[in-house]
Design a protein around this motif. Structure first.
Motif, PDB file in Angstrom:
ATOM      1  N   GLU A  72      37.090  21.877  32.485  1.00  0.00           N
ATOM      2  CA  GLU A  72      35.965  21.975  33.414  1.00  0.00           C
ATOM      3  C   GLU A  72      35.993  20.784  34.347  1.00  0.00           C
ATOM      4  N   LYS A  74      34.110  18.452  37.237  1.00  0.00           N
ATOM      5  CA  LYS A  74      32.810  18.083  37.775  1.00  0.00           C
ATOM      6  C   LYS A  74      33.022  17.349  39.086  1.00  0.00           C
ATOM      7  N   ASN A  98      36.253  26.493  35.521  1.00  0.00           N
ATOM      8  CA  ASN A  98      34.870  26.075  35.338  1.00  0.00           C
ATOM      9  C   ASN A  98      34.602  24.906  36.273  1.00  0.00           C
ATOM     10  N   GLU A 100      31.532  22.405  38.000  1.00  0.00           N
ATOM     11  CA  GLU A 100      30.164  21.922  38.169  1.00  0.00           C
ATOM     12  C   GLU A 100      30.130  21.089  39.436  1.00  0.00           C
ATOM     13  N   GLU A 102      27.847  19.036  42.218  1.00  0.00           N
ATOM     14  CA  GLU A 102      26.562  18.382  42.435  1.00  0.00           C
ATOM     15  C   GLU A 102      26.548  17.753  43.820  1.00  0.00           C
ATOM     16  N   LYS A 128      30.270  28.723  36.793  1.00  0.00           N
ATOM     17  CA  LYS A 128      30.069  28.034  38.062  1.00  0.00           C
ATOM     18  C   LYS A 128      28.637  27.516  38.102  1.00  0.00           C
ATOM     19  N   LYS A 129      28.518  26.185  38.204  1.00  0.00           N
ATOM     20  CA  LYS A 129      27.214  25.541  38.190  1.00  0.00           C
ATOM     21  C   LYS A 129      27.056  24.688  39.450  1.00  0.00           C
TER      22      LYS A 129
END
Length: 267
Positions: A72, A74, A98, A100, A102, A128-129
């Protein structure tokens, strides 16, 4: 695992292009009005972007790695807007991973403004965040957030938007619209719209929706001769149009590659 680079980008055929898949850069500053493109890699990454005074910036950020990745990633973007700066930010995540993402956007000085548009597709079992956090720190600041996530198969789509209007940010506006589109009953979606307001003289709103494709739109397109699959594809691609059109102006070949990749993921 190394990422397969799109050959179009090896030609440097996009203006003001930062390919962070092949170059190590954590700070980008813009002091002249322009359109710029950033490709992010598939690993953990921190990026700071400063938009200087009186600068109008159209910025397209793309995550479009090829292949399948088990880890994942980020990605954290901190963006600072100075006085009279305007940022039109478009974010697209087309990756098989994956992710993330921000985005912390500080509207630091008076009359700065943000338009944020994101289009994300989550397929297979990927997650998917997205966390979008515009922070109003001065008067006459504006943020307008529109986020679309398409989720299919066994994937998860999560969107959180926290519009934060601090004390002293008089005559400011904050708007957000979060839409998550589920294509399969096995897909999962979650959204969290938040308004944090510490000032009276402001305007703020949010809209939030999770659901399937509009069957009336599907029926209308069927009546015009499109199959159900063609109709679904047309509606979903519409969410990516604002990003694709910007890319197409500067690099039609790359826009076509993205379009074909989207069609494969949708179908």
């Amino acid at each position: 695992m190394s990422q397969k680079l799109n050959p179009v980008f090896k030609k440097n055929s996009l203006p003001n292009h930062f390919d962070l898949r092949v170059q190590d850069q954590s700070l980008i500053e813009y002091s002249q009005s322009q359109t710029s493109f950033i490709n992010l890699n598939s690993q953990h990454q921190n990026l700071k972007i400063n938009v200087k005074r009186d600068t109008k910036l159209e910025l397209v950020i793309i995550v479009d790695n090829s292949g399948s990745y088990e880890n994942e990633a980020k990605i954290i973007c901190q963006i600072n807007l100075e006085e009279n700066a305007h940022l039109n930010l478009k974010y697209a995540d087309l990756s098989n991973q994956n992710i993330e993402f921000e985005a912390l956007i500080n509207l630091k000085e008076p009359n700065s403004s943000l338009n944020f548009y994101s289009a994300v597709i989550a397929a297979q079992k990927f997650e998917k965040k997205i966390f979008i956090n515009p922070v109003h720190l001065a008067r006459n600041t504006t943020s307008d957030i529109v986020s679309y996530t398409i989720i299919k198969d066994y994937a998860l789509g999560l969107v959180k938007c926290a519009s934060d209007i601090r004390k002293g940010s008089t005559n400011s506006e904050a708007h957000q619209e979060l839409r998550l589109l589920i294509l399969d009953s096995t897909a999962k979606a979650h959204s969290d719209p938040i308004l944090l307001i510490d000032e009276n003289d402001i305007v703020a709103s949010h809209a939030n929706a999770i659901g399937m494709l509009d069957q009336e739109q599907i029926f209308y397109l069927n009546s015009r001769g499109l199959s159900k699959i063609e109709a679904q594809e047309l509606l979903i691609l519409g969410y990516f149009d604002p990003i694709l059109e910007t890319i197409k102006i500067h690099n039609p070949e790359y826009a076509q590659i993205i379009l074909e990749g989207l069609k494969e993921k949708i179908n």
